[in-house]
Design a protein around this motif. Structure first.
Motif, short mmCIF file in Angstrom:
data_model
loop_
_atom_site.label_atom_id
_atom_site.label_comp_id
_atom_site.label_asym_id
_atom_site.label_seq_id
_atom_site.Cartn_x
_atom_site.Cartn_y
_atom_site.Cartn_z
N GLU A 1 -11.06 2.97 24.06
CA GLU A 1 -10.94 2.25 22.79
C GLU A 1 -10.06 3.05 21.84
N GLY A 2 -9.25 2.36 21.09
CA GLY A 2 -8.45 3.02 20.08
C GLY A 2 -7.18 3.67 20.58
N TRP A 3 -6.76 3.37 21.81
CA TRP A 3 -5.53 3.97 22.32
C TRP A 3 -4.33 3.32 21.66
N LYS A 4 -3.25 4.06 21.61
CA LYS A 4 -2.02 3.58 20.97
C LYS A 4 -0.93 3.44 22.02
N PHE A 5 -0.24 2.30 22.00
CA PHE A 5 0.87 2.06 22.91
C PHE A 5 1.92 3.15 22.72
N GLY A 6 2.38 3.75 23.81
CA GLY A 6 3.40 4.79 23.76
C GLY A 6 2.84 6.19 23.62
N SER A 7 1.53 6.33 23.43
CA SER A 7 0.90 7.64 23.28
C SER A 7 0.58 8.23 24.64
N VAL A 8 0.63 9.56 24.74
CA VAL A 8 0.19 10.22 25.97
C VAL A 8 -1.32 10.35 26.00
N GLY A 9 -1.99 10.02 24.90
CA GLY A 9 -3.43 10.10 24.82
C GLY A 9 -3.89 11.45 24.30
N VAL A 10 -5.12 11.78 24.59
CA VAL A 10 -5.71 13.03 24.11
C VAL A 10 -5.75 14.05 25.25
N PRO A 11 -5.64 15.34 24.92
CA PRO A 11 -5.68 16.35 25.99
C PRO A 11 -7.03 16.35 26.71
N LEU A 12 -6.99 16.63 27.99
CA LEU A 12 -8.21 16.79 28.77
C LEU A 12 -8.96 18.03 28.30
N PRO A 13 -10.25 18.15 28.62
CA PRO A 13 -11.00 19.35 28.23
C PRO A 13 -10.30 20.62 28.68
N ASN A 14 -10.37 21.63 27.86
CA ASN A 14 -9.76 22.95 28.11
C ASN A 14 -8.25 22.91 28.22
N THR A 15 -7.63 21.86 27.70
CA THR A 15 -6.18 21.71 27.74
C THR A 15 -5.64 21.67 26.33
N ASP A 16 -4.60 22.44 26.08
CA ASP A 16 -3.93 22.46 24.78
C ASP A 16 -2.57 21.80 24.92
N SER A 17 -2.13 21.16 23.85
CA SER A 17 -0.77 20.61 23.84
C SER A 17 -0.19 20.77 22.45
N LYS A 18 1.13 20.85 22.40
CA LYS A 18 1.82 20.94 21.12
C LYS A 18 3.21 20.38 21.29
N VAL A 19 3.84 20.03 20.17
CA VAL A 19 5.22 19.57 20.16
C VAL A 19 6.05 20.65 19.49
N VAL A 20 7.12 21.07 20.15
CA VAL A 20 7.94 22.17 19.64
C VAL A 20 9.40 21.76 19.52
N ASP A 21 10.11 22.45 18.65
CA ASP A 21 11.54 22.28 18.51
C ASP A 21 12.20 22.79 19.78
N ILE A 22 13.06 22.00 20.37
CA ILE A 22 13.68 22.35 21.66
C ILE A 22 14.56 23.58 21.54
N GLU A 23 15.25 23.73 20.44
CA GLU A 23 16.17 24.86 20.27
C GLU A 23 15.44 26.18 20.01
N SER A 24 14.47 26.17 19.08
CA SER A 24 13.83 27.41 18.65
C SER A 24 12.49 27.70 19.31
N GLY A 25 11.82 26.68 19.87
CA GLY A 25 10.49 26.86 20.42
C GLY A 25 9.41 26.90 19.34
N ARG A 26 9.80 26.62 18.09
CA ARG A 26 8.86 26.64 16.97
C ARG A 26 8.00 25.37 17.00
N GLU A 27 6.68 25.55 16.78
CA GLU A 27 5.77 24.41 16.75
C GLU A 27 6.10 23.53 15.55
N LEU A 28 6.12 22.22 15.78
CA LEU A 28 6.49 21.27 14.74
C LEU A 28 5.27 20.69 14.04
N GLY A 29 5.49 20.19 12.85
CA GLY A 29 4.43 19.56 12.07
C GLY A 29 4.31 18.07 12.38
N ALA A 30 3.50 17.40 11.59
CA ALA A 30 3.20 15.99 11.80
C ALA A 30 4.46 15.13 11.74
#
Length: 87
Positions: free
Chosen positions: A14-43
């Motif tokens: 319930e509550g899934w969004k079209f185009g989303s990868v969903g939520v991370p599985l337990p004990n799994t971390d994910s982040k979105v980073v700038d491809i050039e610098s590797g810096r973690e990006l904001g919202a």
């Protein structure tokens, strides 16, 4: 990705969004980073999705160069997939 067998994220029933990868599985971390610098990006910023967790491979067999290219440090695997951060 075979490097993250079997999966890293799942869409909730319930509550899934079209185009989303969903939520991370337990004990799994994910982040979105700038491809050039590797810096973690904001919202709402677009970059590459990186993941780490117990299902992520340790590296490519007898190929240290490919392993170093695939990982961004501290066990973060670069997925090569573009996505948005929605935190």
């Amino acid at each position: 990705m075979t490097e993250t067998s079997p999966a890293t994220h799942t869409a909730p029933l319930e509550g899934w969004k079209f185009g989303s990868v969903g939520v991370p599985l337990p004990n799994t971390d994910s982040k979105v980073v700038d491809i050039e610098s590797g810096r973690e990006l904001g919202a709402n910023q677009e970059g590459e999705i990186w993941v780490r967790g117990p299902q992520v491979m340790l590296g490519y067999h007898d190929n240290n160069e490919a392993t170093q290219e695939a990982f961004g440090g501290d066990g973060w695997l670069k997925t090569g997939r573009r996505g948005f951060s929605f935190r």
